[in-house]
Design an enzyme around this catalytic site. Structure first.
Site, PDB file in Angstrom:
ATOM      1  CB  VAL A 304      -1.098  -0.052   1.342  1.00  0.00           C
ATOM      2  CG1 VAL A 304      -1.636   1.177   1.315  1.00  0.00           C
ATOM      3  CG2 VAL A 304      -1.966  -1.131   1.047  1.00  0.00           C
ATOM      4  CG  ASP A 351      -8.759  18.782 -44.732  1.00  0.00           C
ATOM      5  OD1 ASP A 351      -8.195  18.133 -45.808  1.00  0.00           O
ATOM      6  OD2 ASP A 351      -9.776  18.784 -44.509  1.00  0.00           O
ATOM      7  CG  ASN A 795       0.354   6.995  -0.353  1.00  0.00           C
ATOM      8  OD1 ASN A 795       1.291   7.820   0.098  1.00  0.00           O
ATOM      9  ND2 ASN A 795       0.287   5.550  -0.510  1.00  0.00           N
TER      10      ASN A 795
END
Length: 993
Positions: A304, A351, A795
């Site tokens: 983890v 184009d 985290n």
């Protein structure tokens, strides 16, 4: 029926055994329906919702997280006592993150799948056919039309299948096939066979293609192919066969996930093996299995810690913020990962019509005869400014503005332009721009009349709606248009018969003619000089034709129209108007008035953007359906080619490209910057070749024909005014159809990638620190310094906010002066890996050190010895080694609080370090990114929240810290800034040069 365009009408009828007058019999219809199927595009087999959801879990990082969540869930079942609730927090939070990510992913994919369905809107609902079971024409559903059916089409109809024209029932048949071929003007059709079996769609002048629109006229034809066999059906098959590749960023993250998973697996196994000797420690009740499970939990905690859970969310947020910034610049991004792909674009295939040019035909030059002296013919040449349909611009002679009304020739020229014309201007109030109503060429003449204003009409006080046709209206009040002789292919001209509006006017009836110069000039016996007419002589004709030739080639490549008058036309009652073969007779004995030269002009800002691309190492390739001469001329005008550059092996037509051997085709794609007269298949082929050189290609397009190439290119860019099919097959839509917007988007893409590197590295060095922390505690046998729920908090929340704010770092000043980065460039180079290891090592050691400090030296700590601390598992009341030590002290919340506070503070310092990869904080102070300063403040506030607001400290197993502890936290944390400054100094001075 294959190659119907190359067969005669009789051969086509014989092939299907059908008569043009009666059509198919009911029996034939039934047989053909069984043989060829219904005339429709089959529905696309889309992925089910379940398949899409599963796809979101194919990412390695996501799978590792999922595994960690499942294991945590199982372990949480076996928790006892007060830990049960907190144990479930971790798997639950991880699952929530994964679900949120999957929802975003599925939503993106669902949008992408609508592309093929959008083709359906080009399928006509109904068609008009002749069949043997009824005398007259009958309307049937388009899906029931079969090959061999005799079909009637008229102005305004959508063509129901690919049809070979048998007879044209009007003077001309014009078809707007821009969605399929990209031609900017409508195309005139005929019935003769086109013998070339390899003709491109633009050259199949005897075919009508499914989904295109009849612009003028009426015709009868035989259905050659239906459904998937039609040109639009082939495009659908190409799109269905095109699989989306992963973007460079997705590939990088996958590689990164693989490396990470290997490292994590190694560390987890290592931690577990190192501690095999501790499985029997008294703290586990002497049970080897409980010891094994305890260390297994630590290994899961490590996993983890090592996975940056916040990374997928932060990347998504950063890309989403990037899309918002791009939308403000008129670039609407449809798929998030492509924002970053734009940053490594190395080739832009654009184009011509509407992207590099305005797609608004405008007259830029004209001439009339000044005087004729024997064989000497002098011209008055004028240039006209303004490159759109807006009636704003000046007439210049020798670069000085002139009043057109001073020249009699220009007054007559304007009269012809206004009357020999079925188009007009319209001011669109919602878009705030002038638009054409009718043909592009004719609208250019309408706009010219407004710019010339030959009768000095007062226009300053008019509203924009009234201004649109003010000067044309004045001319139309003077002469009344009686009837029109329509354009036809054989004479290449059209004319109008006009009478004076006032019956006693000095002038009589007139015929005004416009058309292709060679055809019109051959029928001119006179030329207009001022108000008189002078006989046309050989030298005069040569002079006129030489100027037209000069205008039609070279840098200008203008489309020229000759304008003439028949001063004394035949009486109206003498003319047979329903026989178009007689029109040529009526348009003879003409007086030449002048010539106008027009082009679809380049957009003003394109030249600068092409130069920007050159500086940024990006090659621009123009791809167009137009002819080669026009294409090269525009390339010279906008700077793709130099004024006098030899373009022998840098410009090709589709046919020339096809004739090259395969190896040379590849080489041509490496060199060329211009492809003309191309078909959809060419575009896809060019993209494939470019991709084989590892080029990252951006392809623009607006028609249905562009969709396969848009889907195949790494970045498909559709025009805002383009078809729905093109938009849904693309990754990005240009709201303003402007090439310059692409360049701005590329710059934004590069900035996003740089910022992304910064926050990915920031998050990873944080994770390295957490891993080192857990590894050290396990290897040294110390009590847990951080538990999984705390790691998750760091985290996701504490690190997530600054990481997102790093997405707002200002772009580097020289960002568009560097070549595009190679897609193979690793996210983390060897030196950077060393840097993150060094910083991560410091983070881990500092975190463990903070926890150990409390046990060994803190005023309110237990003051145990280092040996007792590293062997705390053996602690029991009866152990002589732990005399006077309360074994429960090893589970106290204070050391964890110290460790977590140090981790969070160091991370905030690290966020400041990440402002720039190698620039010192002295050069780039924190306030250059005010969002970062704010996010650091917010992260610290959230950290205080879990320390000081009940019941959060209990959930996170923390204890409030006082000032004494906080000073220690700062002493341990701040040196990380100095360490990174040293590493940046080394990078700047020893590695970058």
């Amino acid at each position: 029926m294959e190659a119907a365009h190359s067969k005669t009408t009789e051969e086509c009828l014989a092939y299907f055994g059908v008569s043009e007058t009666t059509g198919l019999t009911p029996d034939q219809v039934k047989r053909h329906l069984e043989k060829y199927g219904h005339n429709e595009l089959p529905a696309e087999e889309g992925k089910s919702l379940w398949e899409l959801v599963l796809e979101q879990f194919e990412d390695l990082l996501v799978r590792i997280l999922l595994l960690a969540a499942c294991i945590s869930f199982v372990l949480a079942w076996f928790e006892e006592g007060e830990e049960t609730v907190t144990a479930f927090v971790e798997p639950f939070v991880i699952l929530l993150i994964l679900i949120a990510n999957a929802i975003v992913g599925v939503w993106q994919e669902r949008n992408a799948e609508n592309a093929i369905e959008a083709l359906k809107e080009y399928e006509p609902e109904m068609g008009k056919v002749y069949r043997a079971d009824r005398k007259s024409v009958q309307r049937i559903k388009a899906r029931d039309i079969v090959p061999g059916d005799i079909v009637e089409v008229a102005v305004g109809d959508k063509v129901p299948a690919d049809i070979r024209i048998l007879t044209i029932k009007s003077t001309t048949l014009r078809v707007d096939q821009s969605i399929l071929t990209g031609e900017s003007v409508s195309v005139i059709k005929h019935t003769e066979p086109v013998p070339d079996p390899r003709a491109v769609n633009q050259d199949k002048k005897n075919m009508l293609f499914s989904g295109t629109n009849i612009a003028a006229g009426k015709a009868i034809g035989i259905v050659a192919t239906t459904g998937v066999g039609t040109e639009i059906g082939k495009i659908r098959d190409q799109m269905a066969a095109t699989e989306q590749d992963k973007t460079p960023l997705q590939q990088k993250l996958d590689e990164f996930g693989e490396q990470l998973s290997k490292v994590i697996s190694l560390i987890c196994v290592a931690v577990w093996l190192i501690n095999i000797g501790h499985f029997n420690d008294p703290v586990h009740g002497g049970s080897w299995i409980r010891g094994a499970i305890y260390y297994f939990k630590i290994a899961v905690a490590l996993a983890v810690a090592a996975i940056p859970e916040g990374l997928p969310a932060v990347i998504t947020t950063c890309l989403a913020l990037g899309t918002r910034r791009m939308a403000k610049k008129n670039a609407i991004v449809r798929s998030l990962p492509s924002v970053e792909t734009l940053g490594c674009t190395s080739v832009i295939c654009s184009d011509k019509t509407g992207t590099l040019t305005t797609n608004q035909m405008s007259v830029c030059k004209m001439f009339i005869i000044d005087r004729i002296d024997g064989d000497l013919c002098l011209l008055n040449e004028f240039s006209v400014t303004g490159s759109t349909y807006a009636p704003e611009g000046e007439v210049l002679k020798n670069d000085k503005p002139v009043r057109s009304g001073q020249y009699d020739g220009l007054v007559e020229l304007a009269t012809i332009c206004a009357l020999c014309n079925d188009s007009s201007l319209d001011f669109n109030e919602t878009k705030g721009i002038y638009e054409k109503v009718g043909e592009a060429t004719e609208t250019a003449l309408t706009t010219l009349v407004e710019k010339m204003n030959v009768f000095n009409t007062e226009v300053r006080n008019l509203s924009k709606v009234e201004r649109a046709n003010a000067c044309n209206s004045v001319i139309r009040q003077l002469m009344k248009k009686e009837f029109t002789l329509e354009f036809s292919r054989d004479r290449k001209s059209m004319s109008v018969y006009c009478s004076p509006a006032k019956s006693r006017a000095a002038v009589g009836n007139k015929m005004f003619v416009k058309g292709a110069p060679e055809g019109v000039i051959d029928r001119c016996n006179y030329v207009r000089v001022g108000t008189t007419r002078v006989p046309m002589t050989g030298p005069v004709k040569e002079k006129i034709l030489s100027v037209i030739k000069e205008w039609g080639t070279g840098r200008d490549t203008l489309r020229c129209l000759a304008l003439a008058t028949r001063d004394t036309p035949p009486k109206r009652e003498e003319m047979v108007l329903d026989d178009s073969t007689k029109f040529m007779e009526y348009e003879t004995d003409l007086t030449f008035v002048g010539v106008v030269g027009m082009l679809d002009p380049p957009r003003k800002e394109v030249m600068g953007s092409i130069q920007l691309c050159r500086d940024a190492g990006i090659r621009v390739i123009m791809i167009t359906g137009d002819n080669k001469g026009t294409a090269i001329a525009i390339c010279r005008r906008i700077g793709i080619f130099g004024e006098n550059e030899d373009v022998a092996d840098r410009a090709y037509t589709g046919r020339e490209f096809d004739d090259l051997p395969l190896a040379e085709q590849r080489e041509a794609c490496r060199r060329a910057c211009c492809f003309a007269r191309v078909e959809p298949t060419h575009k896809s082929k060019i993209v494939e070749y470019l991709q084989s050189f590892d080029e990252i290609t951006a392809m623009t397009g607006d028609g249905v024909n562009d969709a396969p190439a848009l889907k195949k290119a790494e970045i498909g860019i559709a025009m805002g005014s383009g078809t729905a099919v093109a938009k849904t097959a693309s990754e990005m839509v240009l709201a303003d159809d402007n090439f310059s917007t692409i360049v701005a988007a590329v710059e934004e893409g590069r900035a996003i990638y740089n910022n992304m590197k910064q926050f990915i590295r920031y998050l990873i060095s944080s994770n390295v620190g957490e891993v080192v922390c857990i590894f050290l505690t396990a290897a040294l046998g110390l009590p847990e310094a951080l538990i999984p729920v705390q790691l998750l908090w760091v985290n996701l929340v504490t690190d997530g906010l600054p990481a997102t704010a790093l997405g707002f770092n200002p772009p580097d000043l020289d960002i568009m002066d560097r070549p595009p980065r190679t897609p193979k460039e690793p996210l983390i180079s060897g030196w950077l890996f060393f840097r993150y290891m060094a910083i991560g090592g410091y983070v881990g050691a500092a975190t463990v050190g903070a926890a150990a400090w409390w046990f060994l030296y803190a005023e309110d700590g237990p003051h145990v010895t280092y040996s007792q601390l590293t062997h705390f598992m053996k602690c029991s009341e009866h152990s002589p080694d732990f005399e006077g030590v309360d074994c429960e002290v090893f589970e106290a919340p204070q050391p964890m609080t110290m460790a977590l506070s140090v981790l969070v503070t160091i991370e905030m310092c690290n966020a400041l370090n990440s402002l720039s990869e190698n620039q010192s904080l002295v050069r780039m102070p924190p306030w250059v990114n005010i969002w970062l300063v704010g996010s650091i403040g917010l992260s610290m506030s959230l950290h205080f929240l879990i320390l000081y607001v009940d019941p959060l400290p209990m959930i996170f197993k923390l204890q409030a810290l006082d000032l004494y502890h906080w000073l220690m936290v700062l002493k341990i944390s701040l040196p990380v800034i100095g360490l990174d400054e040293i590493l940046k100094f080394v990078a700047r001075n020893y590695l970058e040069g």
